[in-house]
Design an enzyme around this catalytic site. Structure first.
Site, PDB file in Angstrom:
ATOM      1  N   TYR A  16      11.652  -3.728  17.523  1.00 18.80           N
ATOM      2  CA  TYR A  16      10.164  -4.089  16.471  1.00 18.80           C
ATOM      3  C   TYR A  16       9.283  -4.142  17.346  1.00 18.80           C
ATOM      4  O   TYR A  16       9.327  -5.590  18.082  1.00 18.80           O
ATOM      5  CB  TYR A  16      10.286  -4.650  15.391  1.00 18.80           C
ATOM      6  N   PHE A  63       0.791  -1.043   0.158  1.00 11.59           N
ATOM      7  CA  PHE A  63       0.076   0.382   0.053  1.00 11.59           C
ATOM      8  C   PHE A  63       0.773   1.150   0.486  1.00 11.59           C
ATOM      9  O   PHE A  63       0.095   2.165  -0.530  1.00 11.59           O
ATOM     10  CB  PHE A  63      -0.560   0.286   1.487  1.00 11.59           C
TER      11      PHE A  63
END
Ligand SMILES: Cc1cc2nc3c(=O)[nH]c(=O)nc-3n(C[C@H](O)[C@H](O)[C@H](O)COP(=O)(O)OP(=O)(O)OC[C@H]3O[C@@H](n4cnc5c(N)ncnc54)[C@H](O)[C@@H]3O)c2cc1C
Lengths: 652, 572
Positions: free
Chosen positions: B492, B221
């Site tokens: 992360y 995206f």
């Protein structure tokens, strides 16, 4: 303030087998992140750590010595220092200490809630135990208690002078104590090895670390001003985020009668202390194997270092340098360490249990040489009331009548006081004739011993009392003036008593608040007035601190007479001692406590701090010079108290 | 594109997690390997780990409430000028709301149950670089605010409109600028319009036998321009590099004019690199319109792999060693135990490549013979790329190193599964939101020696903060090391918690997120490795780059865009 209940652990010891107790199944709870390893593995990881290796390399470069040789040296240091947990030694201690404690003490009381909190804390984060230090018994007792409650035995940073005691030293080491040299200022290798050793213990959560903020046993029973070195070491892993948090646990150990009481008094008077040899300790025990009353050990609420630090520490310095490099503490970290140290000592003080005897000693010292028993009881009760308002912590059962309490206290301390014809007399004080040096020495001994118990009250009383002293000195109603005087005293005595740094005004307000609470003064926005009723209380509170006021004045007077340009600490102490003896002989002072080397050294430190004296380093040590101008100003400040006019009383 | 994407959640309309009639979790659609599969263990995991329960479901509204949408205020003169350029535009509520946000938790929550205070007044779709020049000129002329919009995947509040912006806000959607303008096979570069979406770029280059190799997890995206504007990082950076290593030339339209270099060379010494003012500018200076980017021949061979370690510490030590020997595969990631167990929970019913190694013999082998504790062990996933022989050689080297740290090869399937999960994991948040579970991810970079401490402390901090803030169920707090460098690693974090019983969950959530970031900084981690600063992390910029550093950036902004046309207020 709500405090926990106590439980007497000796009770059970008196009822069941010590041997079985010593052989009991011992499985302490451990830190959740613990990576189990042997002492030898710890030693190895210390030796191989980046921190120690870095210093070894540095030293080798600087001295042109081979790194191997320095490494060898480091290994030796580590061996000398290293603890060695040995269940056999622990069991031996558990057994013999049970026997000894039962003989020496009536009760050993512990707040079990505190123990529970500690148990919780040990599992969560690395724990640092910070007990008060009044006696060699302290760390024996703590380990004993932790064993009793099935908690991990602490590793103790104890002074090297124990190493002189061969058997005991080895036993201590095997039961978890480790050792540091009393002074290793210049020795970088020692410092590096030692610091890394402590931090490794802490990071691994191997066992609680225990040390004394006061650095050494307080000979006067006053809390000594904190030392920061060890504290900053144990805080560092958190600063560097090597651990998530660290718990600091203030522990207050109070003795109804201190084992070393007379030894301390001798020491304070300058009779050299016997080397701490095994036989010495044993002999001391033999001589003193009479009754030493109760011990109270209060485990305070574990304090989270992370919570203390939140919002206070700028992280940058630790992010920009590799964490293993030795780094000077930044100023704000130094300040933080200082604040934490004081905070912990204040927490210790808060939870010290005060015995009736402490009150008796305070009253007696203001009524020398003797006081009527009934009057003593009455005054003791009165003082108890005030002490409670000030937040003092008593273990005084409601149903115990004052008469009994006083009687049994006197019985416990017959070496200091005696009851003669309904009069309570401080030993050696009754004798009037012939103020010989020897007599003065004897009297001073009694007074210092007795003073050590009064001293236990002082840190509870210091704020309101110094307000009372300031009222007396200034002879003024004006708040500002009184505050200025209070501030002067607080500065002057900040080596003597424990004040949290930088909050003079708050201390003053607290002092005023407490005096108001017991109706001694009334405070208006501008003025402070002593109430009619409060007059005698104010005098009493001020008089508690008279030995310090007078002591410092005498030292001032001595210094203004001193003709030598420069002198050493030794010369200073000797000079004062002679000067004071003269004054006492001629009867021009009654202030025996000026003979205390503790007071003398504190005054010296205060004068240096306030620039009344200057400290200089020369090759052979430290020397001092006097700033005459500053000295006479200080003298004036003190003198304003004299002549002792009556306290101004508010007309109400 | 807007049609096939969710308006109030992540990804494609047809792809989402649901609980089917039997009460089992299922992933709908056909797009992913996990699509259409039933995930029998997920429900139990959600109940056990997060205290979520199927009985407590929130039904959020199914479509936008047009009447809530702030009106579009655009002055007529500008509209006239705009029409004259023939650039397409829209003032429809749906179009404007779609471009008013990125994918931070709070933005999605607003979509589900509230409305933004401020959204773009108008959306424009330039078709090429020259269109952008015209729009920027018009904006300057009429004093409007432009916010560039690429793929809309921002996770830093970068796309949010400042609530107090009085001027007309123009959302400049780059999606129509999506052509590959040329490919230069001799220099292995391609010149591409900035609006192209990652997956289209790779597909189209693939047709010519090339790739950029830049694969951020959002590549389905996110856009090329967005990558440049945020200093993005792709999973396979070990071979291809991060965006700053990939770009050769950038063209950006600013209110001062167009900025670009005069040649397309691998390196030059001409003062500070102006690309570095553009990369990470987060739409505050202008619009990136065209980029020349390095391309590589599509690799002949790809192979996944995985290694189990007895614990996280050993795993990190192994990654460090691999980084030291500079032999990291295209991608190497190490997930902690909690995330490993979570991956297990996403195991589908059908036995295929998805068979977990915790099954059967292997589980027995690992836990019994190797003495691995199932609650301690952690797993690294690997992706090798290149020509076959070299890959196999490389693979052996890496597994040999792993073995020295107690690592046990755990098969290709697990590796592949791990990477596949990163694409669907973003869908999972929407499921959680239906069941009172809110979650977010964040990242940082950190020197090697602090990786372990940072991971432990940040996770612990989250747990502690949740407890203090009254969160009743222990949060899911987990991390993975996702990139390795010479001097450190990228870490992360995911965290999620069940907010039943809390009156103001979003506030609590924000406090915890702030605390977690504070913790990262205190542990020597960075403000961001690749998500950027946006408005979410602005408060720490000064401490991150110093006063003077901030001043430098501000003076660049003041010169390039004196009237603050690019007024999204990110970064500074
Ligand atoms: C599930 C998920 C996974 C992610 N994984 C990664 C990852 O692996 N690596 C990574 O780096 N990031 C990742 N991100 C973050 C995000 O995808 C990146 O920041 C991405 O670069 C944003 O691109 P975009 O096209 O979506 O930009 P947008 O979100 O549309 O915009 C981001 C910012 O860039 C500005 N901008 C966009 N286009 C332009 C342009 N042409 N010119 C000037 N300014 C522009 C915008 O104004 C805005 O400030 C992830 C996000 C999500 C939600």
């Amino acid at each position: 303030k709500k405090r926990d209940e106590f439980e007497d652990i000796l009770e059970e010891r008196r009822q069941s087998s010590d041997l079985r107790y010593a052989m009991k199944c011992y499985t302490p709870v451990i830190y959740k992140g613990l990576s189990a390893c042997k002492p030898s593995a710890i030693k190895n990881s210390v030796l191989q750590s980046e921190q120690v290796q870095y210093v070894i390399k540095q030293l080798s470069k600087e001295m042109g010595e081979s790194a191997d040789i320095i490494q060898e040296e480091a290994t030796e240091i580590l061996d000398e220092m290293g603890h060695n947990l040995h269940i056999g030694a622990i069991r031996f201690f558990a057994f013999s200490l049970s026997k000894i404690f039962k003989r020496l003490f009536q009760r050993v009381c512990v707040n079990e809630e505190g123990i529970q909190k500690l148990q919780q804390a040990i599992q969560e984060h690395p724990v640092v135990l910070l007990p008060s230090h009044r006696s060699y018994i302290d760390f024996l007792m703590l380990s004993y208690l932790l064993y009793t409650y099935d908690l991990a035995l602490p590793v103790i940073a104890a002074g090297m002078d124990f190493l002189g005691m061969k058997i005991v030293g080895e036993l201590l080491r095997r039961s978890g104590a480790f050792f540091m040299r009393r002074s290793f200022g210049g020795n970088r290798l020692y410092w590096a090895v030692f610091a890394e050793y402590v931090k490794t213990m802490l990071r691994n959560g191997y066992a609680p670390i225990e040390f004394f903020l006061e650095g050494t046993r307080s000979r006067t029973s006053k809390t000594l001003t904190p030392k920061f070195g060890l504290l900053s070491i144990v805080m560092e892993p958190f600063f560097k985020r090597e651990v998530f948090d660290t718990y600091l646990v203030p522990i207050s150990i109070s003795y109804e009668r201190i084992l070393e009481e007379s030894l301390y008094a001798y020491e304070l008077l300058g009779v050299p202390k016997p080397k701490e040899s095994t036989s010495g300790l044993l002999k001391a025990r033999k001589i003193l194997s009479d009754n030493f009353g109760s011990i109270h050990v209060y485990f305070g609420q574990p304090v989270s270092l992370r919570t203390l630090a939140s919002g206070r520490i700028n992280r940058c310095p630790y992010n920009l340098v590799p964490r293993h490099l030795p780094q000077r503490l930044s100023e704000d970290i130094q300040e933080f360490v200082t604040d934490v140290a004081y905070k912990m000592e204040l927490l210790q003080i808060e939870n010290m249990v005060l015995s009736p005897w402490v009150l008796i000693a305070s009253v007696l010292l203001q009524n020398l040489p003797a006081i009527d028993f009934d009057v003593l009881v009455e005054k003791t009760l009165w003082l108890k009331g005030i002490t409670q308002v000030f937040g003092g912590f008593f273990e005084w059962p409601d149903n115990l009548c004052a008469n009994k309490a006083v009687t049994s206290s006197l019985a416990l301390h017959t070496n200091i006081v005696s009851l003669v014809n309904g009069q309570v007399v401080l030993n050696d004080m009754g004798i009037e004739d012939g103020a010989t040096e020897e007599l003065i020495f004897k009297q001073a001994l009694s007074i210092l011993m007795c003073g050590a118990y009064r001293n236990q009250l002082l840190n509870v009383f210091v704020r309101p009392s110094l307000v009372a002293v300031a009222l007396q000195m200034t002879q003024s109603f004006r708040k500002e003036e009184i505050y200025n005087c209070f501030n002067f005293l607080r500065n002057m005595f900040s080596d003597e008593f424990i004040f949290f740094p930088g909050i003079a005004l708050k201390d003053f307000e607290e002092g005023c608040f407490l005096l108001t609470k017991c109706d001694v003064i009334q405070v208006t926005p501008q003025e402070i007035l002593v109430t009619e009723k409060g007059n005698s209380a104010a005098s009493f509170l001020a008089a508690m601190f008279r030995p310090f006021m007078e002591g410092y004045q005498i030292i001032c007077r001595y210094l203004s007479k001193e003709t030598k340009e420069t002198f050493t600490e030794k010369q200073f102490i000797l000079g004062i001692r002679n000067f004071a003896f003269q004054l006492l002989e001629t009867g021009s002072t009654q202030c025996y406590e000026v003979l205390s080397s503790d007071l003398q050294k504190n005054a010296l430190a205060a004068f240096v701090r306030l620039n009344v004296m200057k400290k200089m380093k020369i090759t052979s040590g430290l020397t001092y010079t006097v700033n005459k101008e500053a000295l006479s100003k200080t003298e004036e400040m003190f003198e304003s108290q004299i002549p002792k006019r009556k306290l101004v009383t508010a007309r109400l | 594109r807007q049609e096939i994407l969710k308006w109030n959640g992540w990804g494609y309309n047809d792809s989402k997690f649901i609980f089917n009639k039997k009460g089992q979790a299922e992933f709908t659609g056909k797009r992913y390997r996990l699509s259409g599969m039933v995930l029998p263990i997920l429900k139990e995991w959600m109940e056990k780990t997060l205290g979520a329960s199927l009985e407590h479901k929130i039904t959020s509204r199914t479509s936008l409430n047009i009447s809530d949408v702030p009106p579009s205020i655009v002055n007529e003169e500008f509209l006239q000028d705009l029409r004259a350029t023939k650039i397409s535009y829209s003032r429809e509520a749906e179009d404007r709301v779609f471009r008013a946000h990125g994918h931070c938790l709070h933005e999605i929550l607003v979509l589900r149950e509230g409305m933004f205070k401020r959204i773009p007044d108008i959306v424009v779709w330039p078709d090429c670089h020259d269109d952008v020049v015209k729009i920027v000129e018009l904006a300057s002329k009429h004093n409007l605010c432009i916010i560039p919009f690429g793929g809309g995947t921002s996770v830093s509040s970068a796309l949010e409109c400042p609530a107090d912006e009085r001027r007309t806000i123009v959302s400049l959607d780059t999606s129509q600028m999506n052509r590959i303008l040329w490919i230069d096979e001799r220099n292995l570069t391609a010149h591409i319009e900035a609006g192209i979406i990652g997956q289209d770029l790779e597909r189209q280059l693939g047709e010519s036998g090339y790739c950029t190799g830049h694969e951020p997890d959002s590549m389905e995206f996110s856009s090329l321009g967005g990558w440049v504007a945020t200093r993005a990082s792709g999973m396979k950076k070990n071979i291809y590099g991060n965006i700053e290593d990939l770009v050769v030339h950038i063209k950006m339209v600013t209110p001062r004019g167009v900025i670009e270099k005069g040649c397309q060379v691998p390196r030059m010494s001409t003062g500070p690199d102006i690309h570095h003012f553009i990369m990470g500018s987060e739409g505050t200076l202008g619009v990136v319109t065209e980029v020349t980017i390095k391309i590589r021949p599509t690799p002949e061979y790809q192979k996944y792999g995985s290694v189990v370690f007895p614990n996280f510490e050993r795993g990190v030590a192994c990654l460090r060693e691999i980084a030291k020997q500079r032999c990291a595969p295209a991608s190497i990631r190490l997930v902690d135990n909690a995330q490993f167990q979570f991956g297990h929970a996403l195991k589908p019913q059908v036995a295929s490549i998805f068979t977990s190694f915790l099954d059967g013999l292997k589980k027995f082998y690992i836990t019994k013979f190797k003495g691995f504790d199932p609650n301690e062990l952690c797993v690294a996933t690997l992706l090798f790329e290149g020509d076959r022989e070299k890959v196999l050689q490389h693979e052996k080297q890496v597994y040999d190193i792993a073995a020295k740290f107690g690592g046990l090869a755990a098969g290709e399937d697990n590796g592949q599964r791990g990477y596949m999960l990163t694409f669907v994991i973003a869908y999972l948040r929407d499921l959680g939101l239906d069941y009172y579970v809110i979650g977010e991810s964040f990242e940082t970079s950190v020197p090697w020696d602090r990786v372990i401490d940072l991971c432990r402390n940040v996770k612990e901090r989250i747990v502690r903060e949740c407890k203090e803030k009254g969160v009743q169920f222990a949060p899911f707090s987990t991390c993975r090391v996702t990139q390795t460098y010479d001097a450190g690693a990228c870490v992360y974090f995911y965290f999620a918690f069940n907010y039943r019983g809390i009156s103001d969950p979003i506030h609590v959530y924000e406090q915890i997120e702030t605390a977690a970031r504070e913790e990262i900084l205190a542990n020597g981690g960075s403000l961001s490795h690749h998500h950027g600063v946006g408005k979410l992390r602005k408060q720490w910029m000064k401490e991150s780059i110093s006063d003077v550093g901030l001043g430098m950036l501000k003076s660049v902004k003041a010169y390039v865009d004196p009237n603050n046309i690019f007024g999204n207020r990110n970064l500074l």
